[in-house]
Design a protein around this motif. Structure first.
Motif, PDB file in Angstrom:
ATOM      1  N   GLU A  46      -0.296   4.916   0.515  1.00 21.34           N
ATOM      2  CA  GLU A  46       0.833   6.096   0.680  1.00 21.34           C
ATOM      3  C   GLU A  46       0.783   6.771   2.236  1.00 21.34           C
ATOM      4  OE1 GLU A  46       0.948   8.560  -2.719  1.00 21.34           O
ATOM      5  OE2 GLU A  46       0.926   6.897  -4.119  1.00 21.34           O
ATOM      6  N   GLY A  47       0.093   6.224   3.039  1.00 24.18           N
ATOM      7  CA  GLY A  47      -0.047   6.785   4.374  1.00 24.18           C
ATOM      8  C   GLY A  47       1.131   6.602   5.168  1.00 24.18           C
ATOM      9  N   VAL A  48       1.181   7.199   6.224  1.00 27.32           N
ATOM     10  CA  VAL A  48       2.270   7.186   7.392  1.00 27.32           C
ATOM     11  C   VAL A  48       1.940   6.603   8.696  1.00 27.32           C
ATOM     12  CG1 VAL A  48       3.997   8.379   8.472  1.00 27.32           C
ATOM     13  CG2 VAL A  48       3.359   9.053   6.063  1.00 27.32           C
ATOM     14  N   VAL A  49       2.464   5.590   9.279  1.00 22.70           N
ATOM     15  CA  VAL A  49       2.130   5.206  10.481  1.00 22.70           C
ATOM     16  C   VAL A  49       3.484   5.548  11.383  1.00 22.70           C
ATOM     17  CG1 VAL A  49       1.982   2.824  11.713  1.00 22.70           C
ATOM     18  CG2 VAL A  49       0.655   3.187   9.468  1.00 22.70           C
ATOM     19  N   ARG A  50       3.197   6.043  12.241  1.00 21.38           N
ATOM     20  CA  ARG A  50       4.447   6.584  13.243  1.00 21.38           C
ATOM     21  C   ARG A  50       4.423   5.536  14.678  1.00 21.38           C
ATOM     22  NH1 ARG A  50       3.220  11.475  11.285  1.00 21.38           N
ATOM     23  NH2 ARG A  50       4.849  11.934  10.057  1.00 21.38           N
ATOM     24  N   ILE A  51       5.442   5.266  14.793  1.00 21.04           N
ATOM     25  CA  ILE A  51       5.348   4.147  16.131  1.00 21.04           C
ATOM     26  C   ILE A  51       6.698   4.953  16.990  1.00 21.04           C
ATOM     27  CG2 ILE A  51       6.138   1.762  16.870  1.00 21.04           C
ATOM     28  CD1 ILE A  51       5.545   0.631  14.414  1.00 21.04           C
ATOM     29  N   THR A  52       6.298   5.133  18.203  1.00 17.83           N
ATOM     30  CA  THR A  52       7.217   5.796  19.151  1.00 17.83           C
ATOM     31  C   THR A  52       7.318   5.014  20.376  1.00 17.83           C
ATOM     32  OG1 THR A  52       5.541   7.256  20.017  1.00 17.83           O
ATOM     33  CG2 THR A  52       6.976   8.174  18.551  1.00 17.83           C
ATOM     34  N   THR A  53       8.471   4.820  21.147  1.00 19.40           N
ATOM     35  CA  THR A  53       8.550   4.081  22.463  1.00 19.40           C
ATOM     36  C   THR A  53       8.975   5.058  23.442  1.00 19.40           C
ATOM     37  OG1 THR A  53      10.538   3.366  21.861  1.00 19.40           O
ATOM     38  CG2 THR A  53       8.948   1.858  21.225  1.00 19.40           C
ATOM     39  N   LYS A  93       0.837  -1.172  -0.162  1.00 18.68           N
ATOM     40  CA  LYS A  93       0.176   0.086  -0.045  1.00 18.68           C
ATOM     41  C   LYS A  93       0.719   1.175  -0.107  1.00 18.68           C
ATOM     42  CE  LYS A  93      -3.904   0.256   2.130  1.00 18.68           C
ATOM     43  NZ  LYS A  93      -4.949   0.482   3.520  1.00 18.68           N
ATOM     44  N   GLN A  94       2.188   1.113  -0.252  1.00 16.72           N
ATOM     45  CA  GLN A  94       3.256   2.202  -0.277  1.00 16.72           C
ATOM     46  C   GLN A  94       2.879   3.138   1.029  1.00 16.72           C
ATOM     47  OE1 GLN A  94       1.543   3.212  -3.966  1.00 16.72           O
ATOM     48  NE2 GLN A  94       3.561   3.143  -4.739  1.00 16.72           N
ATOM     49  N   ILE A  95       2.827   2.260   2.034  1.00 19.20           N
ATOM     50  CA  ILE A  95       2.778   2.845   3.290  1.00 19.20           C
ATOM     51  C   ILE A  95       4.078   3.077   4.143  1.00 19.20           C
ATOM     52  CG2 ILE A  95       1.836   2.624   5.813  1.00 19.20           C
ATOM     53  CD1 ILE A  95      -0.573   1.897   4.489  1.00 19.20           C
ATOM     54  N   SER A  96       4.680   4.274   4.523  1.00 23.06           N
ATOM     55  CA  SER A  96       5.933   4.365   5.270  1.00 23.06           C
ATOM     56  C   SER A  96       5.725   4.021   6.865  1.00 23.06           C
ATOM     57  CB  SER A  96       6.602   5.572   4.910  1.00 23.06           C
ATOM     58  OG  SER A  96       6.060   6.510   5.512  1.00 23.06           O
ATOM     59  N   VAL A  98      -0.986  -4.196  11.823  1.00 18.53           N
ATOM     60  CA  VAL A  98      -1.823  -4.509  10.587  1.00 18.53           C
ATOM     61  C   VAL A  98      -2.993  -3.712  10.313  1.00 18.53           C
ATOM     62  CG1 VAL A  98      -3.330  -6.494   9.776  1.00 18.53           C
ATOM     63  CG2 VAL A  98      -1.028  -7.071  10.670  1.00 18.53           C
ATOM     64  N   ASN A  99      -3.607  -3.412  11.556  1.00 17.88           N
ATOM     65  CA  ASN A  99      -4.750  -2.439  11.584  1.00 17.88           C
ATOM     66  C   ASN A  99      -4.483  -1.038  10.912  1.00 17.88           C
ATOM     67  OD1 ASN A  99      -6.808  -4.396  12.395  1.00 17.88           O
ATOM     68  ND2 ASN A  99      -6.670  -3.703  14.516  1.00 17.88           N
ATOM     69  N   ALA A 100      -3.181  -0.717  11.426  1.00 17.66           N
ATOM     70  CA  ALA A 100      -2.862   0.624  10.923  1.00 17.66           C
ATOM     71  C   ALA A 100      -2.747   0.864   9.587  1.00 17.66           C
ATOM     72  CB  ALA A 100      -1.749   1.103  11.915  1.00 17.66           C
ATOM     73  N   ILE A 101      -2.160  -0.331   9.111  1.00 14.42           N
ATOM     74  CA  ILE A 101      -1.859  -0.405   7.489  1.00 14.42           C
ATOM     75  C   ILE A 101      -3.194  -0.469   6.688  1.00 14.42           C
ATOM     76  CG2 ILE A 101      -0.815  -1.715   5.541  1.00 14.42           C
ATOM     77  CD1 ILE A 101       1.415  -2.541   7.834  1.00 14.42           C
ATOM     78  N   ARG A 102      -3.984  -1.594   7.394  1.00  6.69           N
ATOM     79  CA  ARG A 102      -5.135  -1.833   6.729  1.00  6.69           C
ATOM     80  C   ARG A 102      -6.130  -0.552   6.770  1.00  6.69           C
ATOM     81  NH1 ARG A 102      -7.538  -6.502   9.933  1.00  6.69           N
ATOM     82  NH2 ARG A 102      -6.180  -7.666   8.682  1.00  6.69           N
ATOM     83  N   TYR A 103      -6.249   0.067   7.868  1.00  3.22           N
ATOM     84  CA  TYR A 103      -7.209   1.511   7.697  1.00  3.22           C
ATOM     85  C   TYR A 103      -6.633   2.609   7.413  1.00  3.22           C
ATOM     86  CZ  TYR A 103      -9.743  -2.090  10.184  1.00  3.22           C
ATOM     87  OH  TYR A 103     -10.551  -3.294  10.404  1.00  3.22           O
ATOM     88  N   SER A 104      -5.358   2.625   6.880  1.00  3.56           N
ATOM     89  CA  SER A 104      -4.772   3.794   6.225  1.00  3.56           C
ATOM     90  C   SER A 104      -4.837   3.839   4.810  1.00  3.56           C
ATOM     91  CB  SER A 104      -3.219   3.717   6.551  1.00  3.56           C
ATOM     92  OG  SER A 104      -2.962   4.039   7.962  1.00  3.56           O
ATOM     93  N   PRO A 105      -4.853   5.118   4.302  1.00  6.51           N
ATOM     94  CA  PRO A 105      -4.955   5.159   2.586  1.00  6.51           C
ATOM     95  C   PRO A 105      -3.767   4.754   2.165  1.00  6.51           C
ATOM     96  CG  PRO A 105      -4.821   7.286   3.615  1.00  6.51           C
ATOM     97  CD  PRO A 105      -5.166   6.213   4.880  1.00  6.51           C
TER      98      PRO A 105
END
Ligand code: ADP
Length: 372
Positions: free
Chosen positions: A277-284, A237-240, A268-275
């Motif tokens: 070329e969307g972006v998912v940010r993970i922070t710890t 989905k070209q999601i970064s 998986v949900n974050a990717i699935r429900y993103s358009p």
């Protein structure tokens, strides 16, 4: 009629009878003595040497007898009132108890929709309230269990029907057993297998019977590994996926496979429900929560978001925000239920904040426990 009513009535009534008898007896004795002393005092001066009995004429005897009679009548009246009051007192205790036991019998027979009306503010009223709450919880759990069975049956039936239909088609020669056909059947079988494994884990986690193999784990490494595992899905989905991982986080004692599954389901949900070329940010980060040190892992997407009506339910079994979505475009609806259970059996918490159309952020908190 129940025996407690008799026992309480009998006990209270006996106490009243005893008190009344003693009072009447004492009053009679005292009355007679005092009356005679009074008469003696009246006649002493003039007629010295007269016996007590000699001064009690017929009139005095009649007076005393009438007072004794009155006392007996008053005593009898008190006894009747006492009997009625003790019976009412006993019933005020036993009637609500009887209502409670009838409702409990109904629950025993499987009729969970039971409520008792106990209006008093005493111990029985408290018992009634606790009973009503218990009945409500039982009714809710019973409904959830029924719904769960229906959902499981539904989820299992669909892939099985697909596999069965295709195999029958192949046996009858209606469907050509091509490689693509076999691959899609295999996918269905894998999905079915995963669903059954998930359900098993979920049910074990819910009764806190899932064996955890905890060992000191680098959470940052676990996040990176899971992101890598999901690269084919995000690439499609070209999601970064951007990771901002805190330096020098302490290793914490967790079951790495289970926590990796938590991260997997959320990403998986974050990717699935993103358009696309969307972006998912993970922070710890290391954070303090309820006075204790926790590792906070946040997953923020800018996807569909979750409506306020759906938000309270997304961690429940088989809850899907978009009911029309099929199993292929979405999951089985138990991904987040598993997340919640797995995080909770590690002593942690999972939360979500979301705005429809703007995206969602899932936050996982895991207590900093260095060893088990
Ligand atoms: P599913 O397999 O249907 O995704 P989940 O238990 O993983 O089931 O999620 C339950 C529901 O929560 C989803 O159907 C979806 O409506 C909502 N949801 C979960 N994660 C997200 C997200 N990142 N963005 C929007 N909605 C989400």
């Amino acid at each position: 009629m129940n025996s407690i009513t008799y026992r309480i009535t009998g006990l209270v009534f006996s106490a009243i009878v005893l008190t009344v008898c003693i009072l009447i007896y004492l009053a009679n004795v005292q009355m007679t003595g005092l009356f005679q002393e009074y008469l003696m005092g009246q006649h002493m001066m003039g007629r010295a040497g007269m016996s007590r009995l000699a001064i009690m004429g017929q009139q005095e005897e009649a007076f005393l007898a009438s007072v004794h009679h009155s006392l007996l009548w008053v005593g009898l009246a008190i006894l009747i009132v006492g009997l009625v009051v003790s019976y009412l007192l006993a019933r005020s205790i036993t009637v609500p108890l009887r209502k409670l036991s009838q409702a409990a019998e109904q629950i025993e027979q499987g009729n969970f929709e039971q409520q008792v009306s106990v209006a008093t503010k005493d111990e029985i009223g408290h018992l009634g309230k606790v009973f009503n709450r218990m009945a409500e919880t039982l009714a809710t759990n019973n409904n959830l269990r029924r719904q769960l069975f229906a959902n499981i049956a539904h989820e299992l039936r669909t892939p099985l029907a697909i596999i069965q239909g295709n195999l029958e088609g192949m046996v009858d020669g209606v469907i050509e057993p091509s490689k693509d056909q076999l691959r899609s059947l295999h996918e269905e079988a894998v999905r079915l297998n995963r669903l059954i494994k998930d359900l098993r884990d979920l049910s074990l986690a819910e009764v806190r019977q899932l064996n955890l193999e905890k060992e000191p784990t680098d959470i940052n490494q676990l996040v990176t590994r899971t992101v890598l595992m999901l690269k084919p899905m995000s690439d499609a989905k070209q999601i970064s996926i951007e990771c901002a991982l805190a330096d020098q986080l302490p290793e914490i004692a967790v079951d790495a496979d289970r926590i990796s599954q938590v991260f997997y389901n959320i990403i998986v949900n974050a990717i699935r429900y993103s358009p696309n070329e969307g972006v998912v940010r993970i922070t710890t980060a290391l954070t303090e929560f309820n006075g204790k040190q926790n590792l906070q892992i946040s997953f923020a997407d800018a996807g569909l978001g979750i409506s306020p009506e759906d938000e309270p339910y997304i961690f429940e079994h088989f809850y899907r925000g978009d009911k029309s979505r099929d199993r292929k475009s979405g999951g089985s609806g138990i991904g987040l239920a598993i997340v919640k259970q797995l995080v909770e059996i590690h002593g942690g918490q999972v939360m979500v904040t979301s705005k429809p159309g703007e995206g969602s952020t899932f936050i996982v908190l895991l207590p900093v426990v260095l060893s088990e």
